[in-house]
Design a protein around this motif. Structure first.
Motif, PDB file in Angstrom:
ATOM      1  N   ARG A  36       0.971  -1.047  -0.038  1.00 37.18           N
ATOM      2  CA  ARG A  36       0.085  -0.148   0.111  1.00 37.18           C
ATOM      3  C   ARG A  36       0.896   1.329  -0.088  1.00 37.18           C
ATOM      4  O   ARG A  36       1.785   1.483   0.744  1.00 37.18           O
ATOM      5  N   MET A  37       0.562   1.888  -1.183  1.00 44.55           N
ATOM      6  CA  MET A  37       1.413   3.339  -1.175  1.00 44.55           C
ATOM      7  C   MET A  37       0.596   4.493  -1.129  1.00 44.55           C
ATOM      8  O   MET A  37      -0.511   4.635  -1.565  1.00 44.55           O
ATOM      9  N   VAL A  56       1.938   9.537 -13.298  1.00 47.54           N
ATOM     10  CA  VAL A  56       2.866   8.669 -12.319  1.00 47.54           C
ATOM     11  C   VAL A  56       1.926   7.803 -11.662  1.00 47.54           C
ATOM     12  O   VAL A  56       2.339   6.606 -11.141  1.00 47.54           O
ATOM     13  N   VAL A  57       0.731   8.417 -11.096  1.00 48.14           N
ATOM     14  CA  VAL A  57      -0.029   7.424  -9.891  1.00 48.14           C
ATOM     15  C   VAL A  57      -0.454   6.414 -11.112  1.00 48.14           C
ATOM     16  O   VAL A  57      -0.225   4.879 -10.293  1.00 48.14           O
ATOM     17  N   GLN A  65      -0.352  -0.835  -4.538  1.00 45.02           N
ATOM     18  CA  GLN A  65      -1.693  -0.401  -4.451  1.00 45.02           C
ATOM     19  C   GLN A  65      -1.686   1.224  -3.899  1.00 45.02           C
ATOM     20  O   GLN A  65      -1.430   1.413  -2.839  1.00 45.02           O
ATOM     21  N   VAL A  66      -1.858   2.166  -4.736  1.00 45.14           N
ATOM     22  CA  VAL A  66      -1.720   3.534  -4.734  1.00 45.14           C
ATOM     23  C   VAL A  66      -2.878   4.318  -4.346  1.00 45.14           C
ATOM     24  O   VAL A  66      -3.897   4.326  -4.895  1.00 45.14           O
ATOM     25  N   ASP A  67      -2.807   5.180  -3.172  1.00 41.01           N
ATOM     26  CA  ASP A  67      -3.773   6.060  -3.104  1.00 41.01           C
ATOM     27  C   ASP A  67      -2.861   7.395  -3.316  1.00 41.01           C
ATOM     28  O   ASP A  67      -1.652   7.480  -2.967  1.00 41.01           O
ATOM     29  N   ALA A  68      -3.535   8.241  -3.665  1.00 39.69           N
ATOM     30  CA  ALA A  68      -2.965   9.807  -3.897  1.00 39.69           C
ATOM     31  C   ALA A  68      -3.773  10.929  -3.270  1.00 39.69           C
ATOM     32  O   ALA A  68      -4.890  10.933  -3.315  1.00 39.69           O
ATOM     33  N   ASP A  90       2.164   1.017   3.677  1.00 37.00           N
ATOM     34  CA  ASP A  90       3.694   0.472   3.679  1.00 37.00           C
ATOM     35  C   ASP A  90       4.812   1.334   3.272  1.00 37.00           C
ATOM     36  O   ASP A  90       5.962   1.180   3.551  1.00 37.00           O
ATOM     37  N   VAL A  91       4.422   2.406   2.703  1.00 42.05           N
ATOM     38  CA  VAL A  91       5.139   3.268   2.102  1.00 42.05           C
ATOM     39  C   VAL A  91       4.399   4.728   1.773  1.00 42.05           C
ATOM     40  O   VAL A  91       3.426   4.675   1.293  1.00 42.05           O
ATOM     41  N   VAL A  92       5.216   5.816   2.133  1.00 41.20           N
ATOM     42  CA  VAL A  92       4.599   7.099   2.082  1.00 41.20           C
ATOM     43  C   VAL A  92       5.634   7.818   0.726  1.00 41.20           C
ATOM     44  O   VAL A  92       6.798   7.892   0.999  1.00 41.20           O
ATOM     45  N   VAL A  93       5.007   8.335  -0.091  1.00 39.47           N
ATOM     46  CA  VAL A  93       5.800   9.242  -1.197  1.00 39.47           C
ATOM     47  C   VAL A  93       5.572  10.568  -1.000  1.00 39.47           C
ATOM     48  O   VAL A  93       4.355  11.086  -1.137  1.00 39.47           O
TER      49      VAL A  93
END
Length: 339
Positions: A36-37, A56-57, A65-68, A90-93
């Motif tokens: 999850r990103m 990019v997303v 599994q991306v949320d923006a 799991d990670v923040v961008v």
């Protein structure tokens, strides 16, 4: 004469799909679930557009599994990352400039949620420090490859009063330049490092040429006065285009300490001899100047006004106001990062 239909029945299709899945499980390596990103986007960053964000997303969703979410105001990224850590991402961008990275880091301090970044600003110091390409397309490919070798690690942070910083903080001339540049984001985006150069000259002549604000620095058992203080958590201090600018010596995000440099005087006689040293790319050359004192392995330091006038302060390239006293400290292994 009639032809018999050879189309498979639904039952035959079900059996064929089941056999294909079983064969894939035997011949192909198991694929781990998508992490999850959360991508935090600063829509006002220098190189960020809505179309670029969507591209990019879309690309990152191939492996994550991306949320923006877009930031709405100053400090919003800090609130978002705190919630992301609580929700188990799991990670923040941080997709923006160094200010966006700083706010995101302040929200993730002390949590196991790792931070990474995509370059969206004019300089992107921390992205480069982590080894992430400064081109957004190359950086996106880098994050996609990272999914196969996802290894979070710990990074030190600096702290000034209650605000953490990822790469550097400045007092005096440096902060005045940042404050002037931040007032004109359009010029910053259009002219880049050349606008910073103009702002440096304008700030010096208007506030530091005559009767510059003075501070007293207490560090390593010493007390000295100066007009500008640079505190680094990482190396380099910043970039001028592709050229790294190194001021203090001994900085690094895994050293467990800070590095500092104090400029004691800034006069029309001294500055022409300092500038070439700054652009040399070697901190050792800068620190050999007669008006500059350097300190490495710093755990804590205190800076106070020496003449009763408040001094300007910046953290990670963002101007945050004027103060009469600040305290610096290192926060070892306080931030989890991945790159």
């Amino acid at each position: 004469m009639t032809m018999e239909s050879t189309a498979p029945t639904s039952e035959e299709l079900r059996i064929a799909e089941q056999r294909a899945e079983e064969l894939a499980e035997r011949l192909l390596p198991a694929r781990t679930p998508k992490k999850r990103m959360l991508v935090i986007v600063n829509p006002y960053a220098t190189t960020v557009s809505n179309r670029l964000k969507n591209l990019v997303v879309y690309a990152l969703r191939g492996r994550y599994q991306v949320d923006a979410v877009d930031t709405q105001a100053q400090g919003h990224a800090t609130e978002i990352t705190r919630e992301a850590a609580q929700e188990g991402y799991d990670v923040v961008v941080a997709f923006g400039g160094d200010g966006t990275v700083n706010e995101a880091a302040n929200g993730l301090v002390g949590t196991p949620t790792p931070l990474t970044c995509l370059p969206g600003g004019s300089t992107n110091v921390f992205c480069r420090t982590l080894g992430i390409p400064n081109d957004v397309v190359d950086a996106t490919e880098h994050l996609l490859r990272m999914a196969d070798d996802f290894r979070p690690r710990k990074s030190d942070l600096g702290r000034v009063n209650e605000r953490h910083f990822v790469f550097a903080s400045g007092i005096g001339l440096d902060a005045s330049v940042v404050e002037r540049v931040d007032r004109h984001p359009y010029r910053k985006a259009k002219f880049g490092e050349y606008y910073f150069t103009w702002a440096a000259v304008a700030s010096f002549t208007s506030r530091y040429l005559v009767n510059a604000p003075k501070v007293r620095v207490e560090v390593d058992g010493q007390s000295l006065e100066g007009v500008t203080v640079i505190v680094q958590n990482s190396d380099p201090f910043t970039y001028f285009g592709k050229r790294p600018i190194r001021i203090a010596e001994g900085a690094g995000i895994d050293t467990g300490s800070l590095a500092m440099a104090v400029l004691r005087r800034a006069t029309p006689i001294e500055m022409p001899t300092i500038i070439p040293r700054v652009f040399s790319g070697r901190a050792s050359t800068v620190l050999r100047h007669r008006q500059i004192n350097g300190f490495s392995g710093v755990d804590a330091a205190r800076v106070v006004s020496a003449d009763g006038r408040p001094f300007p302060l910046e953290v990670d390239g963002d101007y945050i106001g004027e103060f009469e006293e600040v305290a610096y400290a290192v926060a070892p292994r306080a931030l989890t990062v991945v790159s």
